[in-house]
Design an enzyme around this catalytic site. Structure first.
Site, PDB file in Angstrom:
ATOM      1  N   LYS A  87     -73.345 -32.685 -87.695  1.00 12.87           N
ATOM      2  CA  LYS A  87     -74.454 -32.816 -88.644  1.00 12.87           C
ATOM      3  C   LYS A  87     -74.012 -33.371 -89.993  1.00 12.87           C
ATOM      4  O   LYS A  87     -74.785 -34.043 -90.685  1.00 12.87           O
ATOM      5  CB  LYS A  87     -75.139 -31.461 -88.837  1.00 12.87           C
ATOM      6  CG  LYS A  87     -75.829 -30.922 -87.599  1.00 12.87           C
ATOM      7  CD  LYS A  87     -76.999 -31.792 -87.175  1.00 12.87           C
ATOM      8  CE  LYS A  87     -77.783 -31.173 -86.025  1.00 12.87           C
ATOM      9  NZ  LYS A  87     -78.942 -32.003 -85.617  1.00 12.87           N
ATOM     10  N   GLU A 109     -85.180 -29.060 -92.028  1.00 15.08           N
ATOM     11  CA  GLU A 109     -85.490 -28.100 -90.971  1.00 15.08           C
ATOM     12  C   GLU A 109     -84.211 -27.870 -90.183  1.00 15.08           C
ATOM     13  O   GLU A 109     -83.336 -28.732 -90.140  1.00 15.08           O
ATOM     14  CB  GLU A 109     -86.602 -28.632 -90.064  1.00 15.08           C
ATOM     15  CG  GLU A 109     -86.148 -29.516 -88.903  1.00 15.08           C
ATOM     16  CD  GLU A 109     -85.461 -30.803 -89.328  1.00 15.08           C
ATOM     17  OE1 GLU A 109     -84.540 -31.247 -88.595  1.00 15.08           O
ATOM     18  OE2 GLU A 109     -85.824 -31.367 -90.361  1.00 15.08           O
ATOM     19  N   SER A 378     -69.929 -31.369 -80.010  1.00 10.40           N
ATOM     20  CA  SER A 378     -70.672 -31.622 -81.248  1.00 10.40           C
ATOM     21  C   SER A 378     -70.622 -30.474 -82.242  1.00 10.40           C
ATOM     22  O   SER A 378     -70.989 -30.651 -83.406  1.00 10.40           O
ATOM     23  CB  SER A 378     -72.132 -31.947 -80.914  1.00 10.40           C
ATOM     24  OG  SER A 378     -72.711 -30.906 -80.148  1.00 10.40           O
TER      25      SER A 378
END
Length: 427
Positions: A87, A109, A378
């Site tokens: 992210k 969000e 990830s």
């Protein structure tokens, strides 16, 4: 991946209130200018390297490879980014765009909390006000991330409407943006939403696949035979896949969350077996889990980051054109894959990434030893300790928490008594 006026085949576009049009156009213009500005690109790569720690390694899993008896298994270690997930790549990029636009506040969000914490970190670093919407259910199962978001100065708002998960958090973030667009930027965490967000998030995340191209040629002298990534919204998958789209010899596999089973509400499968339907929601056209009246349905996954009701329009297009093969893994398979990686390689994976591991481990066994697969790890699993401990039925974890809380409150009581006695003595 470049869109055609915001569309990828039949998916994408901008279905937003008129009030947001000027803000959306500002983002579109700023993004186009920035990615063609050498100074912006240089600053982006500088921040990726100096703040987040890129490039992340491509790790050969020798023990797993031997155990599975098939293809050579490699992990792209996005878990080693600052904040523990991919992210950060996107948040750093959008954060720099926010400064370029002169805005003072970001809205986000989050489901698993990794995007939320990355946003809070970058907002703190750049001096931005930060508000994060998170489904109340996700707050409960990912509270360590919530704790750190708040310590970083972010306002975390639990969303208690609907299914109380990522879908509902996204709805609330859109409502906030509609009323605060003049000074706020909606920092979307995945490759969804109205144009240009899908393309923009993919652009920032594509550093993952670009590094894999260079690393695979350096480490085993060829491109991988197959790539694997979990698919919630789709950002980590597109980050890995996009640079390889023209390399037809490289197969790409996206893994959705099959959860508890195939009944509606028990899974988050949109694309595999055509369980989702084309529709328009939350500002864009894609494939959603919905009924015949177009009402969005409940979802489930053991991984909070994968229980989104829709999927990136880019992923939907790549699946429809069969450039990406979509499949799924259920909760039980995910936990088994998580455990296997822990025991064989000493690496703690996030439950989201463990979906990709589950399918990759199964398929690698049927491949040749001279073939190579890369799995996008990830995120790391620190955030999942409560879910994993419960799923693994750790007999000591719950008593430990109970004892800790008891001691915690007793210490508070002792402190309160000490302060009270001190005040009486001074009086």
């Amino acid at each position: 991946m470049k869109s055609e006026n915001g569309f990828y085949g039949q998916y994408g576009g901008s279905y937003i209130p008129e009030i947001l049009y000027s803000s959306q156009q500002q983002i579109l213009t700023t993004f186009e200018e920035a990615k063609n500005d050498p100074s912006f690109v240089a600053e982006l790569h500088k921040q990726w390297q100096q703040y987040s720690g890129r490039p992340t390694p491509l790790t050969h899993c020798e023990n797993l490879t031997q155990h599975l008896g098939g293809a050579q298994v490699y992990l792209k270690r996005e878990d080693l980014n600052h904040s523990g997930a991919h992210k950060m790549n996107n948040v750093i990029g959008q954060g720099l765009l926010v400064k370029r636009m002169g805005k003072k506040r970001v809205i986000a969000e989050t489901g698993a909390g990794q995007h939320g914490i990355a946003t809070a970190l970058v907002a703190s670093r750049l001096g931005l006000e930060c508000t994060i919407y998170m489904g109340a259910k996700d707050v409960a199962r990912q509270y360590p991330n919530v704790f750190w978001m708040r310590q970083l100065g972010a306002t975390v708002i639990p969303v208690k409407t609907g299914s109380q998960t990522l879908r509902d958090a996204l709805d609330e973030a859109l409502r906030d943006w509609s009323s605060s667009y003049e000074d706020s930027h909606y920092l979307i965490g995945t490759a969804c939403g109205c144009a240009p967000f899908p393309e923009m998030v993919t652009y920032f995340q594509s550093v993952i696949g670009q590094e894999v191209q260079r690393q695979s040629l350096a480490q085993f002298d060829q491109l991988p035979n197959r790539l694997y990534a979990c698919v919630g919204g789709g950002s980590n998958a597109l980050g890995l896949f996009t640079p390889f789209l023209e390399d037809k010899e490289v197969e790409m596999v996206g893994v959705e969350a099959a959860g508890r089973g195939m009944d509606m509400g028990d899974h988050s499968i949109r694309l595999s077996h055509n369980l989702g339907q084309a529709g328009i929601a939350q500002g864009f056209a894609s494939v959603f889990l919905q009924d015949d009246q177009g009402q969005l349905q409940e979802t489930h996954s053991i991984a909070a980051g994968l229980d989104y009701v829709g999927v990136s329009p880019i992923v939907a297009h790549l699946a429809e054109t069969q450039r990406v093969r979509m499949t799924y893994a259920n909760d039980e398979e995910v936990l088994a894959a998580c455990s296997l990686l822990l025991q064989k390689e000493g690496i703690i994976p996030a439950l989201e990434s463990s979906h990709a591991l589950a399918v990759a481990f199964k398929e690698a066994a049927d491949m040749r030893p001279d073939q190579h697969i890369v799995i996008n790890l990830s995120g790391r699993g620190d955030k999942d300790i409560f879910n994993v401990a419960k799923a693994f039925d750790d007999k000591e974890f719950a008593p430990f928490l109970e004892e800790y809380l008891q001691n915690y409150h007793e210490q508070d009581a002792v402190q309160d008594l000490s302060e009270s006695l001190s005040q009486e003595t001074h009086a």
